[in-house]
Every structure is written in C-alpha cells, then in structure tokens.
Design an enzyme around this catalytic site. Structure first.
Site, short mmCIF file in Angstrom:
data_model
loop_
_atom_site.label_atom_id
_atom_site.label_comp_id
_atom_site.label_asym_id
_atom_site.label_seq_id
_atom_site.Cartn_x
_atom_site.Cartn_y
_atom_site.Cartn_z
N GLN A 124 0.85 -1.19 0.00
CA GLN A 124 0.00 0.00 0.00
C GLN A 124 0.89 1.24 0.00
O GLN A 124 1.54 1.56 0.99
CB GLN A 124 -0.92 -0.01 1.21
N ALA A 154 -11.78 1.67 4.42
CA ALA A 154 -10.75 0.97 3.67
C ALA A 154 -9.93 1.91 2.79
O ALA A 154 -10.19 3.11 2.71
CB ALA A 154 -11.39 -0.14 2.83
N HIS A 155 -8.98 1.33 2.09
CA HIS A 155 -8.04 2.13 1.29
C HIS A 155 -8.73 2.84 0.12
O HIS A 155 -9.68 2.35 -0.46
CB HIS A 155 -6.88 1.26 0.78
N ASN A 156 -8.24 4.05 -0.15
CA ASN A 156 -8.68 4.88 -1.28
C ASN A 156 -10.09 5.45 -1.13
O ASN A 156 -10.63 6.00 -2.10
CB ASN A 156 -8.60 4.11 -2.61
#
Length: 357
Positions: A201, A242-244
């Site tokens: 990441q 979560a990511h993004n």
C-alpha cells in the site's frame, strides 16, 4: 481539579443569548432537567419537554422566546436563544476540563529530526519517529505512536494508544480517540493460482480540519491514491474505512459501519449504525442511510435509503421469512403477469362503477 464556575452574564455572552434574570447568579455547571440544581444551567429543546422543565430545579434554563412564555411562572432566570441545543453544545466547551500545562514528558521518545511545537503536550511513553511535525497546542496522550513522516496540525487531540502511520497528514482541530489506527495497511491482495499475493500500500491518509474519529477505528492508507477524510467529518467508534475511500465534508458515520475500498461518499451524508458499503461505488451528497443498510450500488440522488429489516416479534419474523422464501421460488415473470391481471380486474371494476353512475 477545581470546578469551573461563571456568572450568568458571562454565559449569556458566550452564547450571545438574551439574559432574563440575575446577571450575577453563580453557575457551576450544566445538567439535565431531571438532575439540575439551583447552581446548574439546563436547556429545553422543544415543547415536549415543557412538563419536565416545570418540575426541574435548574437555576437557569436555555429556551426560545416561545418556550420562555410557558415557563415564566416557574422560573426567573433564562437565556433566550434561537437554538437551545446549539447553545448547550457551545457551553459544554466552556465547562469542559482542559489541559493547562504543555510540555514533553521525560519518558517520551522523540527523534531529533521531529519538529514539535513548544506549546504541544507529549505524554508518557509516546514514540515520535523521524521527520514528524506536531503543531501548536496539540495534545498526544500516553503510549501513542507517531510514525515516520506524519504531520499533525494545530490544536489536535490524540488519545492514548493511537497509531498514526503511512505518512499521514492530519489537519487542525482534529480529535482521534483511543486505540484507533490511522494509515494502516489496506486490505489489498491479488489472487493467483489459489493464493493471495499481498499488494504493498503506497498511498497515504489525508485528514482535513475539524474531524472527529472515535475509538477503535481503522482508517487504511491508499494503495496508490490517498484515503481522504474532508473537513468536518465525524466518525463514531468501531468504524472501518478501507483504502482509497473519499469522504466528503461534514459527513457523519455511526458505529460499526464498514466502507470498502475506493468508494466515494459525498458531503453532508449520514450513515447510521452498522451500515455496510461495497467498494468502488459513489454516494451523492445529502444521502442518509438508516441503520444496518447494505449499499451494493451507487446512489446518485439525495434522500433517505434503507435496506435493513425492521424489528418483528419472533413468530411474525419467522412467518415473514417463510413468505419471502416462497416468493423467491416464484418466477418473476409469473409475479408480474399476476399483478398485471389484478390491475386489469381493478380497472374493469372501476369502469363498471362509472357506467352505473
């Protein structure tokens, strides 16, 4: 800790309210209508609380002009405002205990390259790694970890056992409560030949100003692009982002909500408790999701949306589930044909009734 107390005239100034009564009255704190004493100030937030207010022993009531007229025979001290609840919220900050000494505790470990404001407080056993920045008036409580390259703005509050990593950037007036992790590794894996292959990441987390994040939350850093929480976002305890993910200004998210990766949520949205939001979708501005809603596709128009099943008595719930299963076994085309037939019959009956008239 010395208890704060103020003259009523001072409190009227804080909330810009009209003072009716004794300006020298000494007030020692806020209290609910049920438990207030003559040294407390309470508020009445609507006509449904009038009877409770009449029985209260509060020394002062925060009310609207209309509510004051109903209570004048019971009380002599009022602060009259347009919005009693907002005035109450303002006064909570007046009476809130605040740290008065700012220094670095001897057990804190701070890398020489870190830039720490002289007016910041760094608690016991805090670890601050290289190239970090901590702004004026920021408080970092004990056992927190501020990892390499993290920047924290002015007048923030970082509670105990918080971890901030992934080169995250935190704005001004941000509150992050105990045991929360900001910038942890997102859940990214590539499937190949029956195995999951970890995706490093490489993004970060950007948090705007006046954001509040509760305890035991996880805000993951982006895979490539950043995870973004815009100004004024408020987040309850036990929330996973979560990511993004991008969350728009002044959106509120309640406890146990999970938001999957690369989802974009608009401004002024409300996500009630235990909502689940799928990844790679968009939610428009001014959307409200009621409790336990599951969002699996984009929402393009403002409004209130629900998908959770409301509470039933157990027997009724079981019968409802049976009917739903029976309905699921019926082909959709057959259901549509049956509804069309019923509609035709209704129209025929209506036509006959008109002809008889």
């Amino acid at each position: 800790m010395n208890q704060k107390h103020y003259k009523l005239e001072q409190l009227a100034h804080f909330i810009q309210g009209e003072l009716i009564g004794n300006p020298e009255l000494d007030i020692h704190g806020l209290a609910s209508l049920a438990f207030a004493t003559d040294k407390n100030i309470s508020f009445v937030n609507g006509e449904k609380y009038l009877e409770q207010a009449k029985c209260s022993k509060a020394g002062v009531l925060i009310v609207t002009e209309e509510l004051k007229d109903h209570l004048s025979s019971n009380f002599s001290n009022f602060l009259v405002v347009k919005d009693p609840y907002l005035a109450f919220a303002t006064l909570t900050h007046v009476f809130e205990p605040k740290r008065e000494q700012f220094h670095i505790e001897s057990t804190a470990q701070i890398h020489p390259s870190a830039i720490i404001s002289d007016s910041a407080y760094i608690g016991h056993y805090v670890v601050i790694n290289e190239n970090c920045v901590v702004g004026d008036g920021t408080v970092i409580e004990s056992h927190s970890k501020i990892d390499t390259g993290v920047e924290i703005g002015q007048h923030c509050f970082i509670d105990s056992h918080v971890t901030i990593t992934g080169f995250s950037t935190i704005g001004n007036n941000v509150r992050i409560h105990a045991n929360t992790v900001i910038g942890g590794e997102g859940f990214g894996f590539a499937p190949y030949q029956g195995q999951w292959h970890r995706i490093a990441q490489l993004g970060s987390v950007i948090i705007g100003n006046n954001v509040r994040i509760g305890s035991n939350c996880s805000i993951d850093r982006g895979a490539l692009d950043d995870t973004v929480l815009s100004n004024g976002v408020i987040i309850d305890n036990l929330v996973q982002i979560a990511h993004n993910v991008h969350i728009g200004e002044n959106t509120a998210i309640a406890s146990k909500t999970g938001i999957a990766g690369s989802t974009v949520i608009g401004k002024n949205c409300i996500l009630a408790g235990a909502c689940g939001v799928a990844g790679h979708i968009k939610i428009a501005d001014n959307v409200t999701l009621t409790g336990m809603s599951m969002v699996t596709k984009s929402i393009f128009e403002a409004g209130t949306y629900s998908s959770g099943t409301g509470l039933f008595e157990s027997g009724q719930w079981r019968r409802t589930i049976v009917r739903l299963r029976q309905l699921a076994d019926v082909p959709l085309t057959k259901v549509i044909k049956r509804l069309d037939h019923i509609q035709t019959q209704v129209e025929s009956i209506e036509s006959n009734l008109k002809m008889r008239k």
